[in-house]
Design an enzyme around this catalytic site. Structure first.
Site, PDB file in Angstrom:
ATOM      1  N   ASN A   8       0.867  -1.183   0.000  1.00 30.73           N
ATOM      2  CA  ASN A   8       0.000   0.000   0.000  1.00 30.73           C
ATOM      3  C   ASN A   8       0.905   1.236   0.000  1.00 30.73           C
ATOM      4  OD1 ASN A   8      -1.851   2.005   0.464  1.00 30.73           O
ATOM      5  ND2 ASN A   8      -2.410   1.334   2.533  1.00 30.73           N
ATOM      6  N   TRP A   9       1.076   1.823  -1.176  1.00 26.85           N
ATOM      7  CA  TRP A   9       1.970   2.992  -1.272  1.00 26.85           C
ATOM      8  C   TRP A   9       1.379   4.240  -0.634  1.00 26.85           C
ATOM      9  CZ3 TRP A   9       4.308   3.199  -6.944  1.00 26.85           C
ATOM     10  CH2 TRP A   9       5.110   2.067  -7.140  1.00 26.85           C
ATOM     11  N   LYS A  10       0.092   4.193  -0.333  1.00 29.00           N
ATOM     12  CA  LYS A  10      -0.609   5.373   0.224  1.00 29.00           C
ATOM     13  C   LYS A  10      -0.387   6.575  -0.696  1.00 29.00           C
ATOM     14  CE  LYS A  10      -0.334   3.237   4.708  1.00 29.00           C
ATOM     15  NZ  LYS A  10      -0.260   3.357   6.146  1.00 29.00           N
ATOM     16  N   HIS A  93      -9.646   1.019   4.582  1.00 25.32           N
ATOM     17  CA  HIS A  93      -8.394   1.275   5.303  1.00 25.32           C
ATOM     18  C   HIS A  93      -8.665   2.273   6.440  1.00 25.32           C
ATOM     19  CE1 HIS A  93      -4.356   2.549   6.284  1.00 25.32           C
ATOM     20  NE2 HIS A  93      -3.952   1.425   5.737  1.00 25.32           N
ATOM     21  N   GLU A  95      -7.081   4.700   7.541  1.00 20.89           N
ATOM     22  CA  GLU A  95      -6.833   6.122   7.248  1.00 20.89           C
ATOM     23  C   GLU A  95      -8.035   6.740   6.543  1.00 20.89           C
ATOM     24  OE1 GLU A  95      -3.047   5.474   5.392  1.00 20.89           O
ATOM     25  OE2 GLU A  95      -2.222   4.987   7.352  1.00 20.89           O
ATOM     26  N   GLU A 167      -5.582  -5.049  10.709  1.00 22.39           N
ATOM     27  CA  GLU A 167      -4.620  -3.956  10.919  1.00 22.39           C
ATOM     28  C   GLU A 167      -4.989  -3.151  12.170  1.00 22.39           C
ATOM     29  OE1 GLU A 167      -2.458  -2.719   7.079  1.00 22.39           O
ATOM     30  OE2 GLU A 167      -4.271  -1.529   7.226  1.00 22.39           O
ATOM     31  N   GLY A 173       2.166   2.301  10.870  1.00 23.16           N
ATOM     32  CA  GLY A 173       3.105   3.410  10.691  1.00 23.16           C
ATOM     33  C   GLY A 173       3.804   3.850  11.960  1.00 23.16           C
ATOM     34  N   SER A 213       3.170  -1.951  10.597  1.00 23.49           N
ATOM     35  CA  SER A 213       4.613  -1.950  10.872  1.00 23.49           C
ATOM     36  C   SER A 213       5.298  -3.281  10.543  1.00 23.49           C
ATOM     37  CB  SER A 213       4.887  -1.550  12.321  1.00 23.49           C
ATOM     38  OG  SER A 213       4.449  -0.227  12.538  1.00 23.49           O
ATOM     39  N   GLY A 234       2.797  -0.977   4.338  1.00 19.00           N
ATOM     40  CA  GLY A 234       2.833   0.436   3.973  1.00 19.00           C
ATOM     41  C   GLY A 234       4.271   0.919   3.840  1.00 19.00           C
TER      42      GLY A 234
HETATM   43  P1  PGA Z   1       2.620   0.385   7.749  1.00 22.07           P
HETATM   44  O1  PGA Z   1       1.182   0.570   7.055  1.00 22.07           O
HETATM   45  O2  PGA Z   1       3.246  -0.839   7.133  1.00 22.07           O
HETATM   46  O3  PGA Z   1       3.364   1.649   7.428  1.00 22.07           O
HETATM   47  O4  PGA Z   1       2.374   0.222   9.210  1.00 22.07           O
HETATM   48  C1  PGA Z   1       0.344  -0.522   6.856  1.00 22.07           C
HETATM   49  C2  PGA Z   1      -0.970  -0.064   6.287  1.00 22.07           C
HETATM   50  O5  PGA Z   1      -1.453   1.000   6.661  1.00 22.07           O
HETATM   51  O6  PGA Z   1      -1.560  -0.753   5.446  1.00 22.07           O
END
Ligand code: PGA
Length: 253
Positions: A8-10, A93, A95, A167, A173, A213, A234
């Site tokens: 997931n490049w966001k 997600h 976010e 998640e 993150g 993470s 991510g």
């Molecule tokens: P992260 O993000 O690997 O930076 O914790 C994972 C995600 O939000 O899918």
């Protein structure tokens, strides 16, 4: 069992040249590994760059709208994603739940629309805090509610086109991943809910991923769990060397 690694490049990277370079490196890394399904989910605007050159990689969107077309400013339809070569889409997600106010009901509509268009859905669920995470394992908690609502009205025939990504938000993150035992418990809980809503067979077969993470240092510990089928990544997916290591570890898991 073939593991699934979803990147997931966001909202990264900002520059066209960087997006191309990242994709090229990731593609090279994925060509070197067998037995892993690699899915890259770049921002929408970069999708057309990659749609014709994926080969060893599957493409996914980071979100999708529930209507098929029309006056929905800023939205992207499931068919647009298909047209650009996507076979997957991330839905729900945390976010998007947090910053865009997505509710379980909206997520349910998105899941339905994506499945109808023939996309596979990476459905994200997870608790906000560690305390909620602990409680979720014993009482009917956040995961159960999110799943029940997101999966409401989904036909049994299509349920295996959904991959559930567990998640916990406190782990995303932050550099602090959940521990493999807890993730295993979460995976069992997810399967229990799927068994209740659909069938025991679907519960056993549905893919459950962990995200939060994940790095090359901890990914093996998650993938070693019998009920964890892959990872949603991510931060580490933006570092080609790190991501390449993760793919190699996944191939051996
Ligand atoms: P992260 O993000 O690997 O930076 O914790 C994972 C995600 O939000 O899918």
């Amino acid at each position: 069992m073939r593991k699934i690694i979803v990147a997931n490049w966001k909202m990264n990277p900002n520059l066209l040249a960087e997006a191309k370079s990242l994709f090229r490196k990731v593609r090279q890394a994925s060509q070197g590994v067998k037995n892993v399904t690699t899915v890259i989910c770049p921002p929408f605007v970069w999708l057309p760059l990659f749609s014709k050159q994926k080969k060893s990689i599957f493409l996914g969107g980071q979100d999708v709208f529930w209507e098929t077309q029309g006056a929905f400013t800023g939205e992207v339809s499931p068919l647009m994603l298909k047209e650009l070569g996507c076979q997957y889409v991330i839905v729900g997600h945390s976010e998007r739940r947090e910053f865009l106010g997505e509710t379980n009901e909206m997520i349910n509509q998105k899941v339905k629309a994506a499945l109808k268009a023939g996309l596979k859905v990476v459905l994200c669920v997870g608790e906000k805090t560690r305390i909620e995470t602990k409680k979720s394992k014993v009482v009917s908690g956040v995961i159960e509610e999110q799943l029940q609502k997101a999966l409401s009205g989904i036909s049994t025939r299509l349920v295996l086109d959904i991959l559930v990504a567990y998640e916990p938000i406190w782990a995303i993150g932050t550099g602090v991943a959940d521990n493999p035992d807890d993730v295993l418990q979460a995976s069992l809980l997810i399967r229990k809910v799927v068994a209740k809503l659909f069938s025991q067979e679907k519960a056993e077969k549905i893919k459950v991923l962990y995200g939060g993470s994940v790095t090359s240092k901890n990914v093996a510990s998650f993938l070693a769990q019998p009920n964890i089928d892959g990872a949603l990544i991510g931060t580490a997916s933006l570092k080609p060397e790190e991501f390449s290591k993760i793919l190699k570890i996944a191939a051996k898991s």
